[in-house]
Scaffold this motif. Structure first.
Motif, PDB file in Angstrom:
ATOM      1  N   MET A  46       0.835  -1.197   0.000  1.00 41.17           N
ATOM      2  CA  MET A  46       0.000   0.000   0.000  1.00 41.17           C
ATOM      3  C   MET A  46       0.876   1.254   0.000  1.00 41.17           C
ATOM      4  O   MET A  46       0.629   2.206  -0.754  1.00 41.17           O
ATOM      5  N   GLN A  47       1.902   1.264   0.844  1.00 39.08           N
ATOM      6  CA  GLN A  47       2.804   2.416   0.889  1.00 39.08           C
ATOM      7  C   GLN A  47       3.513   2.607  -0.446  1.00 39.08           C
ATOM      8  O   GLN A  47       3.661   3.736  -0.931  1.00 39.08           O
ATOM      9  N   ASP A  48       3.956   1.506  -1.054  1.00 38.59           N
ATOM     10  CA  ASP A  48       4.635   1.598  -2.354  1.00 38.59           C
ATOM     11  C   ASP A  48       3.690   2.135  -3.424  1.00 38.59           C
ATOM     12  O   ASP A  48       4.091   2.930  -4.288  1.00 38.59           O
ATOM     13  N   ALA A  49       2.433   1.709  -3.370  1.00 43.08           N
ATOM     14  CA  ALA A  49       1.462   2.157  -4.369  1.00 43.08           C
ATOM     15  C   ALA A  49       1.177   3.650  -4.233  1.00 43.08           C
ATOM     16  O   ALA A  49       0.991   4.354  -5.232  1.00 43.08           O
ATOM     17  N   VAL A  50       1.153   4.151  -2.992  1.00 40.94           N
ATOM     18  CA  VAL A  50       0.942   5.589  -2.777  1.00 40.94           C
ATOM     19  C   VAL A  50       2.101   6.386  -3.362  1.00 40.94           C
ATOM     20  O   VAL A  50       1.909   7.403  -4.044  1.00 40.94           O
ATOM     21  N   LEU A  51       3.326   5.920  -3.110  1.00 39.03           N
ATOM     22  CA  LEU A  51       4.505   6.623  -3.632  1.00 39.03           C
ATOM     23  C   LEU A  51       4.572   6.572  -5.152  1.00 39.03           C
ATOM     24  O   LEU A  51       5.190   7.438  -5.778  1.00 39.03           O
ATOM     25  N   ALA A  52       3.937   5.560  -5.739  1.00 32.68           N
ATOM     26  CA  ALA A  52       4.003   5.389  -7.192  1.00 32.68           C
ATOM     27  C   ALA A  52       3.028   6.291  -7.944  1.00 32.68           C
ATOM     28  O   ALA A  52       3.092   6.381  -9.174  1.00 32.68           O
ATOM     29  N   VAL A  53       2.132   6.975  -7.229  1.00 27.99           N
ATOM     30  CA  VAL A  53       1.174   7.870  -7.897  1.00 27.99           C
ATOM     31  C   VAL A  53       1.937   9.004  -8.586  1.00 27.99           C
ATOM     32  O   VAL A  53       2.825   9.628  -7.997  1.00 27.99           O
ATOM     33  N   ASP A  54       1.610   9.266  -9.829  1.00 31.26           N
ATOM     34  CA  ASP A  54       2.284  10.296 -10.623  1.00 31.26           C
ATOM     35  C   ASP A  54       1.896  11.684 -10.104  1.00 31.26           C
ATOM     36  O   ASP A  54       0.743  12.103 -10.233  1.00 31.26           O
ATOM     37  N   GLN A  55       2.860  12.405  -9.515  1.00 28.67           N
ATOM     38  CA  GLN A  55       2.558  13.713  -8.928  1.00 28.67           C
ATOM     39  C   GLN A  55       2.175  14.751  -9.976  1.00 28.67           C
ATOM     40  O   GLN A  55       1.491  15.726  -9.667  1.00 28.67           O
ATOM     41  N   SER A  56       2.603  14.553 -11.205  1.00 31.78           N
ATOM     42  CA  SER A  56       2.276  15.529 -12.253  1.00 31.78           C
ATOM     43  C   SER A  56       0.782  15.554 -12.555  1.00 31.78           C
ATOM     44  O   SER A  56       0.280  16.503 -13.156  1.00 31.78           O
TER      45      SER A  56
END
Length: 417
Positions: A46-56
């Motif tokens: 879950m933590q990895d998936a949150v970090l993987a969200v494209d901030q752009s």
């Protein structure tokens, strides 16, 4: 427009640890900077998936579904606050509350009103007040909301009230029968309050500065989220105080670093910065700019004859007069000793003649105060295409000032002869 402040990471850390909802702070580069224990307990995928969200793809406030969980991203000046909504999350719409409070903590104006509004909107009690302790039991209400609308602020005395008990304990305090518990307190009785909840907020030195209180005219109110929201609001107010103090200290330090101690005008460092800025601006725009160098005449004679105290008095008087030669946004600088400089942007050819006249009037006024003749040598250098560098510009004004000084010396010799 309100001034924007930068909230230190430590403030976010403190805010997050008081929440039972998974909350984290992610930097602009996508790295996890800090999180609370609830977020740390989330599964690694879950933590990895949150970090993987494209901030752009994120806006100031974005909702994403990550592994079947709703995740809110709130944009700040340092990255994104991330709130993971789980079944165990306590405060509904915490993302909106947190976003509102973070926004108000960054804004130098109306932070108290903004905090009161956020609490009023998300708790739904009839009255919300953000206060300041004045001493001797006196309390000033800095922001007051009634029925979801701003109302007139006021002062009151909190002796023998729930506010006094809460202030002494510095803990969350609530009463579902506040009117019965404090039958003689005028504010509570006049308002017709039945329920009360309050919590203290602190300043940078951890000293209680005031409190937030919510009141309702019904007893059967829901306290479920009140403590958590008030605690978050108090932390945010404390953050605002911390940032405000740091900003004030930084501005004061910058002012001290740019100010001549004796005269209060700009020092050599401040001159160099403005000199560079003005030259770069002229290079980009070919606008008009003027440099004036002034050097007092016979300061050594004043020091040797009447003492350095009189010499310092002369320097300070001249600094005051020279700083008034130009317009409000034109600056005077003391370069050292008895040498001054003035910088003028957006000038006209007629300005030099005006400054020469004002300069003579200024030295005459100083002469009256000093009860002896005072003079100074002056050099003007208009920045134009014939000047190839900043050094040439300064050198030209300096040379013209020394030419004026030589004329003064020759005239002095002739008068003695």
């Amino acid at each position: 427009m309100a001034n924007q402040q930068i909230i230190p990471r430590e403030v976010y850390r403190t805010m997050f640890e008081h929440l039972s909802t998974p909350v984290a702070f992610i930097g602009d580069d996508g790295t996890l900077l800090l999180c609370n224990s609830e977020y740390d307990a989330l599964p690694a995928n879950m933590q990895d998936a949150v970090l993987a969200v494209d901030q752009s793809t994120l806006s100031d406030e974005s909702q994403h579904t990550v592994l079947d969980s709703s995740v809110c991203f709130i944009k700040t000046e340092l990255g994104f606050v991330v709130i993971v909504r789980t079944q165990e999350s306590t405060v509904p719409h915490l993302d909106k509350v947190l976003k509102h409070l973070i926004k108000e903590a960054k804004t130098a104006e109306d932070v108290f009103a903004g905090t009161a509004q956020a609490i009023s909107e998300y708790i739904g009690w009839k009255w919300v007040a953000v206060t300041q302790f004045l001493g001797d039991g006196e309390v000033e209400v800095l922001a007051f909301w009634e029925g979801g609308q701003p109302a007139e602020n006021f002062t009151y005395n909190f002796i023998a009230s729930p506010c006094e008990l809460m202030a002494k304990s510095e803990r969350f305090t609530q009463y579902s029968d506040v009117d019965d518990a404090f039958p003689h307190h005028k504010l509570i009785q006049d308002m017709g309050a039945k329920a009360y909840a309050g919590l203290v907020y602190h300043g940078p030195d951890n000293k209680p500065l005031g409190h937030i209180m919510t009141l309702h005219d019904k007893r059967d109110v829901d306290y479920k989220y009140t403590e958590e929201v008030l605690e978050l609001a108090c932390i945010t107010l404390s953050a605002h105080m911390l940032v405000n103090q740091a900003t004030h200290e930084l501005k004061a330090a910058k002012l001290d670093a740019a100010t001549d101690v004796l005269t209060g005008v700009g020092n050599r460092r401040a001159f160099d910065q403005e000199f560079n800025r003005l030259y770069e601006h002229w290079t980009a725009t070919s606008g008009a700019a003027l440099l004036v160098i002034i050097d007092l005449n016979d300061l050594k004679t004043v020091n040797d004859t009447w003492g350095h105290e009189e010499g310092d008095k002369l320097i300070k008087l001249c600094a005051t007069e020279f700083s008034r030669l130009g317009r409000a946004n034109d600056k005077c600088y003391r370069l050292g000793g008895d040498e001054f400089a003035l910088l003028f942007g957006e000038t006209t050819p007629a300005l030099t003649d005006v400054l020469k006249r004002r300069f003579l009037q200024a030295t005459e006024r100083v002469s009256v105060v000093m009860s002896r003749p005072v003079s100074a040598s002056i050099g003007f250098a208009q920045l134009d295409s014939s000047i190839e560098s900043q050094n040439d510009w300064f050198k030209l004004a300096d040379e013209r000032m020394y030419a004026d000084k030589n004329r003064y010396k020759r005239a002095s010799i002739r008068s003695v002869a």
